[in-house]
Write an enzyme that holds these catalytic residues in place. Structure first.
Site, PDB file in Angstrom:
ATOM      1  N   ASP A  64      57.531  76.992  -2.505  1.00  0.00           N
ATOM      2  CA  ASP A  64      57.685  76.687  -1.143  1.00  0.00           C
ATOM      3  C   ASP A  64      57.153  75.323  -1.012  1.00  0.00           C
ATOM      4  O   ASP A  64      55.949  75.033  -1.579  1.00  0.00           O
ATOM      5  CB  ASP A  64      56.852  77.514  -0.213  1.00  0.00           C
ATOM      6  CG  ASP A  64      57.621  78.947   0.177  1.00  0.00           C
ATOM      7  OD1 ASP A  64      58.671  79.457  -0.596  1.00  0.00           O
ATOM      8  OD2 ASP A  64      56.810  79.987   0.590  1.00  0.00           O
ATOM      9  N   HIS A 209      53.645  77.523  -4.924  1.00  0.00           N
ATOM     10  CA  HIS A 209      53.675  76.298  -4.093  1.00  0.00           C
ATOM     11  C   HIS A 209      53.706  74.885  -4.703  1.00  0.00           C
ATOM     12  O   HIS A 209      53.015  74.912  -5.905  1.00  0.00           O
ATOM     13  CB  HIS A 209      52.431  76.278  -2.983  1.00  0.00           C
ATOM     14  CG  HIS A 209      52.774  77.643  -1.980  1.00  0.00           C
ATOM     15  ND1 HIS A 209      52.375  78.780  -2.449  1.00  0.00           N
ATOM     16  CD2 HIS A 209      53.035  77.673  -0.739  1.00  0.00           C
ATOM     17  CE1 HIS A 209      52.560  79.584  -1.335  1.00  0.00           C
ATOM     18  NE2 HIS A 209      53.030  79.065  -0.404  1.00  0.00           N
TER      19      HIS A 209
END
Length: 257
Positions: A64, A209
């Site tokens: 992400d 992430h």
């Protein structure tokens, strides 16, 4: 007289059979219609895909990308070195800030998914707002890559049934994860490594992430370890089934028998 009597009995018998058959047809039709109605009333399980049911030892790595400093190029270099393609869910505003990194993700053959435009709260968002968020994100990505996205990941992983339906109407597939590195908490490389390795199974979707402190340290170790265990790595679109599937209450996508 015998012939007449036999004919009369035969007519009565045939009439009785016809009436009985007719009643059976009516009853069967009624029961069938009730069954069909009952089946139609069964509500579809509107859920994102968390993982895929498969006997093959394959998994999908996802990142992400939201905001702030990031390690995207270093992550891409690791993936290239290991011969692995991943799926990146990009925020529209992140794309605005890092257009070159966005193009590099696509150029190197990784998959890009939509992560909304501004990462709004999903707790009280309207269908119209979510549609706009997805549309804006797609427009920015298409401008840089020339390609449309097929996957969507809810900001913070928050969703409800109605929002999943909104995503489907935009012709995207909602994707979650079943293995979370929780790298954003930055608790330590060993903790993140063990957390991932402990929970991976065939068909897993792993969440990282691109801006977390230890991700570039744990990522190559995780890939190498899973390779030794016989795992291969695919993008989310390569992992999931495209048709004739269902999603159970746990978010596991399965092929319908």
């Amino acid at each position: 007289m015998k012939i007449v009597f036999f004919t009369t009995i035969s007519k009565k018998l045939i009439t009785g059979i016809c009436i009985t058959a007719g009643m059976l047809i009516i009853i069967s039709s009624f029961l069938l219609s009730k069954y069909v109605i009952s089946v139609n009333l069964v509500e579809k399980n509107y859920s994102p895909i968390y993982s895929v049911e498969t006997n093959e030892k394959k998994v999908a790595i996802t990142f992400d990308s939201t905001w702030g400093n990031n390690n995207t190029i270093e992550i891409l270099n690791i993936l290239d070195k290991e011969g692995v393609k991943a799926t990146f869910f990009l925020l529209g505003k992140w794309v605005d800030e890092f257009p070159e990194e966005t193009k590099e993700i696509y150029k190197r053959g990784n998959e890009i998914g939509n992560h909304s435009d501004s990462h709004p709260s999903m707790s009280n968002i309207s269908a119209e707002r979510l549609t706009k968020e997805i549309t804006l994100g797609d427009e920015k990505l298409r401008k840089l890559t020339g390609s449309n996205t097929k996957l969507f990941r809810f900001p913070s992983g928050e969703y409800n049934k109605d929002l999943v339906q909104v995503v489907e109407r935009t012709r995207h597939i909602a994707i979650q994860w079943d293995v979370d590195s929780i790298d954003w908490k930055e608790q330590g490389a060993d903790i993140e490594f063990n957390r991932v390795i402990k929970n991976v199974k065939p068909g897993s979707i792993i969440l990282f992430h691109n801006g977390a402190k230890y991700t570039t340290e744990t990522l190559p170790k995780i890939i190498e370890n899973l390779k030794k265990e016989g795992y291969s790595f695919v993008t989310v679109s390569e992992l999931i089934y495209k048709d004739n599937y269902s999603i159970d209450h746990r978010g596991v996508q399965k092929i319908n028998n």
